[in-house]
Enzyme design. Sequence first.
Site, PDB file in Angstrom:
ATOM      1  N   CYS A 321       0.937  -1.188  -0.076  1.00  0.00           N
ATOM      2  CA  CYS A 321       0.061  -0.181   0.035  1.00  0.00           C
ATOM      3  C   CYS A 321       1.033   1.221  -0.127  1.00  0.00           C
ATOM      4  O   CYS A 321       1.478   1.671  -1.089  1.00  0.00           O
ATOM      5  CB  CYS A 321      -1.013   0.038   1.112  1.00  0.00           C
ATOM      6  SG  CYS A 321      -2.381   1.081   1.003  1.00  0.00           S
ATOM      7  N   HIS A 448      -3.375  -5.451  -0.147  1.00  0.00           N
ATOM      8  CA  HIS A 448      -3.103  -5.879   1.011  1.00  0.00           C
ATOM      9  C   HIS A 448      -2.940  -7.522   1.137  1.00  0.00           C
ATOM     10  O   HIS A 448      -3.810  -8.209   1.468  1.00  0.00           O
ATOM     11  CB  HIS A 448      -3.721  -5.476   2.165  1.00  0.00           C
ATOM     12  CG  HIS A 448      -3.717  -3.903   2.705  1.00  0.00           C
ATOM     13  ND1 HIS A 448      -2.685  -3.562   3.722  1.00  0.00           N
ATOM     14  CD2 HIS A 448      -4.229  -2.996   2.131  1.00  0.00           C
ATOM     15  CE1 HIS A 448      -3.014  -2.312   3.632  1.00  0.00           C
ATOM     16  NE2 HIS A 448      -3.605  -1.886   2.904  1.00  0.00           N
ATOM     17  N   GLU A 450      -1.594  -9.488   3.040  1.00  0.00           N
ATOM     18  CA  GLU A 450      -1.408 -10.062   4.065  1.00  0.00           C
ATOM     19  C   GLU A 450      -2.763 -10.432   4.716  1.00  0.00           C
ATOM     20  O   GLU A 450      -2.964 -11.522   5.406  1.00  0.00           O
ATOM     21  CB  GLU A 450      -0.805  -9.287   5.304  1.00  0.00           C
ATOM     22  CG  GLU A 450      -1.824  -8.019   5.420  1.00  0.00           C
ATOM     23  CD  GLU A 450      -1.370  -6.858   4.689  1.00  0.00           C
ATOM     24  OE1 GLU A 450      -1.893  -5.809   4.919  1.00  0.00           O
ATOM     25  OE2 GLU A 450      -0.707  -6.901   3.560  1.00  0.00           O
TER      26      GLU A 450
END
Length: 520
Positions: A321, A448, A450
Amino acid sequence: MDIKLTRDNNITTGKIYQSVIEKERRGDYLGKTVQVVPHITDAIQEWIERVAHIPVDGKPGSADVCVIELGGTIGDIESMPFIQALGQFSYKVGAGNFCLVHVSLVPVLNCVGEQKTKPTQHSVRGLRGQGLAPHILACRSTMVLEEAAKGKLSQFCLIPGENIITLYDVPNIWHIPLLLRDQKAHEAIFKVLNLNCVIKEPRLDEWTNRAEACDSLHEPVRIALVGKYTELSDAYLSVHKALVHASVDCRKKLFVDWIPASNLEDATAKENPDAYKAAWKLLKGADGILVPGGFGNRGVQGKILAVKYARENRIPFLGICLGMQIAVVEFARSVLGVKDATSTEFDPNTKSPYVIFMPEGSKTHMGGTMRLGSRKTYFQTKECKSAKLYGCRSFIDERHRHRYEVNPDVVSRLENAGLSFTGKDETGQRMEIAELPNHPYFVGVQFHPEFKSRPGKPSPLFLGFIAAACGQLDLILQRCSNVDNNSLLKVPAIKTYQKKSLKQSFRAEFVLESVNGLNF
């Protein structure tokens, strides 16, 4: 659990009050005075019942059990409407259809080594005072709960001893399901819910192998995480967990060095030379450098310096990001020579906007302008590292949470200088993935990754990052090109625990409660 939840699975006070206000404006309450009881509490119950019937495990039909988590502490004023709502809900559904598991801390006084049960006794008393009686106690402690302490809790809290579960500190959190199984927590829950017909031993062999494999790791991989909120590691919890998943897959023991970005800046060298030297020592000793997401301009210069160090010294780098945006700004400054290149987030009046505000909605209001949720990213070539890590697919779905984007007007100039935008959205105007082809591993992503990483099924980009940091990238790329995101440990992803009843399959469905309160 390896399941996907949606925004409806997260209930907040704001969502509830907004829905109640909208109903009042429509006239649903026929002019009645809107009150916490019954209007707010009814709205909470209706939300729970509605979401509980939406399957999240990919199978048709409603789940048999809905799990609700209400976080926080007994006595928090924010949680009172939710506690009241669940008290009414337990009365409405009746005994045998509602099981309350109360999570409580049992502290140990270091000076005498005694486990103190008074805090739990008082929290249970407070819970009962608000209309809820716990069926099971889950006691957090540093050590195994002593029999004397368990007996005292059973006597004063009026809970059977077999329903008091101890959750003590373990080498890694993956051991917790094994603790619950060993103490027959599933049998206690089934008994309260009158589901004795489906009691079987949980199938946790794969999970046990994964937990033990994590404990046996010794070869280190050291990652420098350069961020703004490093004093509170939970701010980057998803990032840290994704690093753990990838490290275990590569059979490496993860060490994360938390580096405050501002400590890398020249100003810190003058104000606090020791912190400056310590930060740079950690950065230079890392096997890989990660710059996560964030907001605001504090620490931006330190992040730029970290990206520059990774690029020039060929250290594996992953930017997420804001981390990708910082990588673009650094490249523009150092390679293109645009010394004032920056983001309009940091300087709205900049003459060299390499990152700009590109909301999907209003450009004047901050609220509700984030680009949120799962969006498609289309690979521009299948020869790049990111595409290979994802199994050479034509596109991927990843979750987003941002307002600013790489300025499409400067993309051609950046690409001509060597920075490749290997992933874009369907319009080609939003840059999703940036890579340096001639670097061992230099990847920035606007999304993102993750958020979709799981134990046994790590995020491909995190897996590539850790693999590059420990010299295994070629092996991982070869593996991913053959089998999409398989595991080096040969452990398949954990699936939702299923039990067969006489008529149907037993499944657990989660509804997460994010306001403060207590744990169910």
